[in-house]
Every structure is written in C-alpha cells, then in structure tokens.
Enzyme design. Sequence first.
Site, PDB file in Angstrom:
ATOM      1  N   PRO A 117      27.655 147.957-120.534  1.00  0.00           N
ATOM      2  CA  PRO A 117      26.970 147.520-121.755  1.00  0.00           C
ATOM      3  C   PRO A 117      27.792 147.783-123.018  1.00  0.00           C
ATOM      4  CG  PRO A 117      25.438 148.673-120.304  1.00  0.00           C
ATOM      5  CD  PRO A 117      26.798 148.773-119.670  1.00  0.00           C
ATOM      6  N   ALA A 119      31.159 148.547-122.959  1.00  0.00           N
ATOM      7  CA  ALA A 119      32.594 148.396-122.697  1.00  0.00           C
ATOM      8  C   ALA A 119      32.861 147.039-122.057  1.00  0.00           C
ATOM      9  CB  ALA A 119      33.093 149.525-121.797  1.00  0.00           C
ATOM     10  N   GLN A 268      38.501 100.465-127.397  1.00  0.00           N
ATOM     11  CA  GLN A 268      39.689 101.320-127.441  1.00  0.00           C
ATOM     12  C   GLN A 268      39.328 102.766-127.810  1.00  0.00           C
ATOM     13  OE1 GLN A 268      42.875 100.539-130.360  1.00  0.00           O
ATOM     14  NE2 GLN A 268      44.239 100.350-128.607  1.00  0.00           N
ATOM     15  N   GLU A 353      36.295 137.411-117.312  1.00  0.00           N
ATOM     16  CA  GLU A 353      37.637 137.922-116.956  1.00  0.00           C
ATOM     17  C   GLU A 353      38.509 138.042-118.209  1.00  0.00           C
ATOM     18  OE1 GLU A 353      39.527 137.177-113.305  1.00  0.00           O
ATOM     19  OE2 GLU A 353      37.653 136.761-112.268  1.00  0.00           O
TER      20      GLU A 353
HETATM   21  C1  FAD Z   1      28.055 135.197-116.457  1.00  0.00           C
HETATM   22  C2  FAD Z   1      28.933 136.401-116.576  1.00  0.00           C
HETATM   23  C3  FAD Z   1      29.527 136.928-115.434  1.00  0.00           C
HETATM   24  C4  FAD Z   1      30.340 138.069-115.510  1.00  0.00           C
HETATM   25  N1  FAD Z   1      30.838 138.630-114.371  1.00  0.00           N
HETATM   26  C5  FAD Z   1      31.466 139.830-114.434  1.00  0.00           C
HETATM   27  C6  FAD Z   1      31.799 140.544-113.248  1.00  0.00           C
HETATM   28  O1  FAD Z   1      31.579 140.064-112.129  1.00  0.00           O
HETATM   29  N2  FAD Z   1      32.382 141.757-113.366  1.00  0.00           N
HETATM   30  C7  FAD Z   1      32.650 142.329-114.573  1.00  0.00           C
HETATM   31  O2  FAD Z   1      33.166 143.451-114.595  1.00  0.00           O
HETATM   32  N3  FAD Z   1      32.329 141.685-115.724  1.00  0.00           N
HETATM   33  C8  FAD Z   1      31.741 140.457-115.686  1.00  0.00           C
HETATM   34  N4  FAD Z   1      31.383 139.789-116.844  1.00  0.00           N
HETATM   35  C9  FAD Z   1      31.649 140.437-118.131  1.00  0.00           C
HETATM   36  C10 FAD Z   1      32.676 139.713-118.995  1.00  0.00           C
HETATM   37  O3  FAD Z   1      33.960 139.891-118.469  1.00  0.00           O
HETATM   38  C11 FAD Z   1      32.503 140.244-120.441  1.00  0.00           C
HETATM   39  O4  FAD Z   1      31.316 139.702-120.947  1.00  0.00           O
HETATM   40  C12 FAD Z   1      33.689 139.899-121.315  1.00  0.00           C
HETATM   41  O5  FAD Z   1      34.833 140.615-120.914  1.00  0.00           O
HETATM   42  C13 FAD Z   1      33.417 140.170-122.795  1.00  0.00           C
HETATM   43  O6  FAD Z   1      32.863 141.444-123.002  1.00  0.00           O
HETATM   44  P1  FAD Z   1      31.557 141.567-123.922  1.00  0.00           P
HETATM   45  O7  FAD Z   1      30.540 140.635-123.395  1.00  0.00           O
HETATM   46  O8  FAD Z   1      31.182 143.017-123.995  1.00  0.00           O
HETATM   47  O9  FAD Z   1      31.998 141.056-125.346  1.00  0.00           O
HETATM   48  P2  FAD Z   1      32.677 141.921-126.509  1.00  0.00           P
HETATM   49  O10 FAD Z   1      33.840 142.681-125.962  1.00  0.00           O
HETATM   50  O11 FAD Z   1      31.626 142.647-127.234  1.00  0.00           O
HETATM   51  O12 FAD Z   1      33.248 140.760-127.430  1.00  0.00           O
HETATM   52  C14 FAD Z   1      32.466 140.086-128.428  1.00  0.00           C
HETATM   53  C15 FAD Z   1      33.404 139.158-129.207  1.00  0.00           C
HETATM   54  O13 FAD Z   1      34.423 139.935-129.860  1.00  0.00           O
HETATM   55  C16 FAD Z   1      35.702 139.457-129.491  1.00  0.00           C
HETATM   56  N5  FAD Z   1      36.646 140.570-129.467  1.00  0.00           N
HETATM   57  C17 FAD Z   1      36.495 141.801-128.892  1.00  0.00           C
HETATM   58  N6  FAD Z   1      37.571 142.553-129.070  1.00  0.00           N
HETATM   59  C18 FAD Z   1      38.463 141.793-129.794  1.00  0.00           C
HETATM   60  C19 FAD Z   1      39.779 141.997-130.329  1.00  0.00           C
HETATM   61  N7  FAD Z   1      40.444 143.147-130.117  1.00  0.00           N
HETATM   62  N8  FAD Z   1      40.352 141.009-131.044  1.00  0.00           N
HETATM   63  C20 FAD Z   1      39.697 139.833-131.253  1.00  0.00           C
HETATM   64  N9  FAD Z   1      38.459 139.573-130.774  1.00  0.00           N
HETATM   65  C21 FAD Z   1      37.849 140.534-130.053  1.00  0.00           C
HETATM   66  C22 FAD Z   1      35.508 138.826-128.122  1.00  0.00           C
HETATM   67  O14 FAD Z   1      36.547 137.904-127.827  1.00  0.00           O
HETATM   68  C23 FAD Z   1      34.147 138.180-128.302  1.00  0.00           C
HETATM   69  O15 FAD Z   1      34.310 136.942-128.945  1.00  0.00           O
HETATM   70  C24 FAD Z   1      30.598 138.637-116.788  1.00  0.00           C
HETATM   71  C25 FAD Z   1      30.019 138.081-117.932  1.00  0.00           C
HETATM   72  C26 FAD Z   1      29.186 136.995-117.837  1.00  0.00           C
HETATM   73  C27 FAD Z   1      28.529 136.470-119.088  1.00  0.00           C
END
Ligand code: FAD
Length: 368
Positions: A117, A119, A268, A353
Amino acid sequence: MLRDAVRSLAEAKIAPYAAAVDEEARFPQEALDALVANDLHAVHVPEEYGGAGADALATVIVIEEVARVCVSSSLIPAVNKLGSLPVILSGSEDLKKKYLAPLAKGDGLFSYCLSEPEAGSDAAGMRTRAVRDGDHWILNGVKRWITNAGVSEYYTVMAVTDPEKRSKGISAFVVEKSDAGVSFGAPEKKLGVKGSPTREVYFDNVRIPADRMIGAEGTGFATAMKTLDHTRITIAAQALGVAQGAFDYAKGYVQERKQFGKPIADFQGIQFMLADMAMKIEAARQLTYAAAAKSERGDSDLTFQGAAAKCFASDVAMEVTTDAVQLLGGYGYTRDYPVERMMRDAKITQIYEGTNQVQRIVMARNLP
Ligand SMILES: Cc1cc2nc3c(=O)[nH]c(=O)nc-3n(C[C@H](O)[C@H](O)[C@H](O)COP(=O)(O)OP(=O)(O)OC[C@H]3O[C@@H](n4cnc5c(N)ncnc54)[C@H](O)[C@@H]3O)c2cc1C
C-alpha cells in the site's frame, strides 16, 4: 507456426468469453483450461522441470496472441513467468524442482508480491517483514495489487530481513496459499483487466521453512529487479497484442461502415489514422522482439531495452486502442463492440511492472 497455433486457439477458446469475463469481472477459467490443455499457461518453464521450454521470444508471441483477444487471459502466462522467474533466476535446485514442476503441469499458478500500500514505485520502501526463527522464517505484512491472488497456489514474496540495509536487506521467499496465516483481500474493482483478480495478500505470522528463501539473504530486491528486466517485455507483448486486436477490429469495421454513400475506409482521414496505427504497432513489435532476444541472451543492455519496449509498446497500445474507438464512432464507445474494453485494458500496461515514468527513470539510468 506457434503464432498460428496460439491465434487459432485464442480465437476459438478465449475470444468468445472475453466480453463476459470483462462484464462480469470474473476469472477467465475457460482461458486457463484451454491454455493448460495446450501447454501454453507457463511456456517459459524449462524442459528439465517438465515445462515447454519456450524461449523469451516464443513466450512473447504466446502472450501477444492471447492479449490480442483478451488481455485478462494473457495475464495467466505473463504472471506465471513473473511469479516464477525469481525461482528460475536465483532459486536452489530443490526449490526449482519443487515449484516449477507443478507450475508446468498446471497444478498451481504463480504470483509475484512486490508492491505494498505504501510502497509502489518506491518498492524498496516495503514494510513486509521476515524474521528468522531457528529453521524457519516468520512473515508479517501486506502486499497490494497482487495479480491472480487467491487463484495462485504459489507466491514469490519480497520481505525485509534487515531493516538497516534498505534494498540490500530485502529477501525473497516462496509462500504457498495453504500456509497458515495467508489470506486475501476483496477483489479490486478496476477500470480494465477485470477478468484478472487483483487482491491484497495478508501475511499474519506465516511460518515457512528456511529453505523457501530464494537465493541468499539480502538478495531479494536484486532478484526482483532482475526479474522485471525480463518480464517487462511480457507487458510489452500484452500491449502489442491489445493494440493489434484493436487495429484488426477497426480495420475491418471501416470497410463495412458506410457514410456519405461510401465505406468510411475510402476517406483519406481514416486511411491516415490506420497507417499511423499500423506503423506504431510495427515499431513496438520490433522493439519488443529485439528486447526478447536480449532477454534470452542476457545482453548487458537488457535493462534499457526491456524498459524501452514496455514503455513504448504500452504508449502505443493506449494510442492505438483510443484511435480504434474513434474509428468506430459512437459504436466504439459502447460495450456492443470490443474496442472500448481494449482501450480500458490497454491502460494498465502503462502502469504495472513499473509506471512509464519509472521506465523513463530506468532508461535514463541505463542510457546506451
Ligand atoms: C491491475 C494491477 C495489477 C498489479 N499486479 C501486481 C502484481 O502482480 N505484483 C505486484 O507486486 N504489483 C502489482 N501491481 C502494482 C503496480 O506495479 C503498481 O501499482 C505500480 O508500480 C505503481 O505503484 P503505485 O500504484 O503505488 O503508484 P505510485 O508509486 O504512488 O505512483 C503514483 C504516480 O506517481 C508517479 N511517480 C512515482 N514516483 C515517481 C518519480 N520518482 N518520478 C516521477 N513520477 C513518479 C508514478 O509514475 C505515478 O504516475 C499491480 C497494479 C495493478 C493496478
């Protein structure tokens, strides 16, 4: 031959259920059954462990062809690779024998538990904790957004074993669904890939034998990142597949739909849109296949290339699926046609990913 075989199977056994799987947000059991029956659910497992022994490019083609008709279903072969690759890359021979054989047989799917949540992009900020207790480790914590959680039998779980060392204090473990103390949250209600269950996984004093650690203590984060270098290419494959599916549908539609007394394909403005879509898909395909070859060879520039393929192909998927909706006009905006589902499904490939912002960070740190 592989593409033809997977395409025929996908069209006959997976495509007919794709709309219902999305509408009802249910697991694509028909797809799992068809993939297992044809040994396509985890094609990457090496032959010595009873698998099909597909190389990275063949795996990409399988995922691409399944995603062309149903992105949710393509998460079965993709996440089986994601979940089990840490074992393949860093696990002991005993772990490989124990877990890859049932995966190859279709007796248990594999999930990958990195995100939490608090990380996501900053995965090294995880809090799930593993504490040694004699010949065992005891895990406590919460993983979030875990694909196929609840369906999978096996889970690769990254957990903190030494909080002082940040990423070097993280270790990887195999946890089984049946281990006491493992439970799951309610399925997330999502924009797309609704057929793929995404749930939290809870670890409440989960006690596992020490030999379930993947590789040495403190190497879990490195293994998790190395895994993503290879599996981001499978996300590129999903993106490529859904873009191709939307393009194929739209190309057929514009030849049938008549306005101003002729098929809209005669305009076109429409032809230029299709040309751009096809050009972008082909560019994404070349980048993805080249990255798959690098993954197979273990080339030194794989990190850049895998991130580039995932980022580029997923941006292409979003553009192409959005254009496909546009080409169908009002009809494209309804659930009577598949392209709005494809557009909703494409979005996730820009997020998981590692978001595409994170891919750009990865590329910038590994410039050729
Ligand atoms: C349908 C689904 C399936 C998934 N499956 C898996 C799984 O099987 N296993 C697993 O471990 N995870 C899984 N995930 C998790 C997914 O990898 C994360 O949601 C993703 O890595 C982003 O993390 P977050 O949601 O916490 O977003 P955050 O890290 O909170 O990011 C929010 C926004 O801030 C931006 N951001 C954050 N840091 C920076 C930076 N340094 N510079 C610029 N922009 C930044 C991000 O790009 C994003 O736009 C899944 C997610 C979904 C929605």
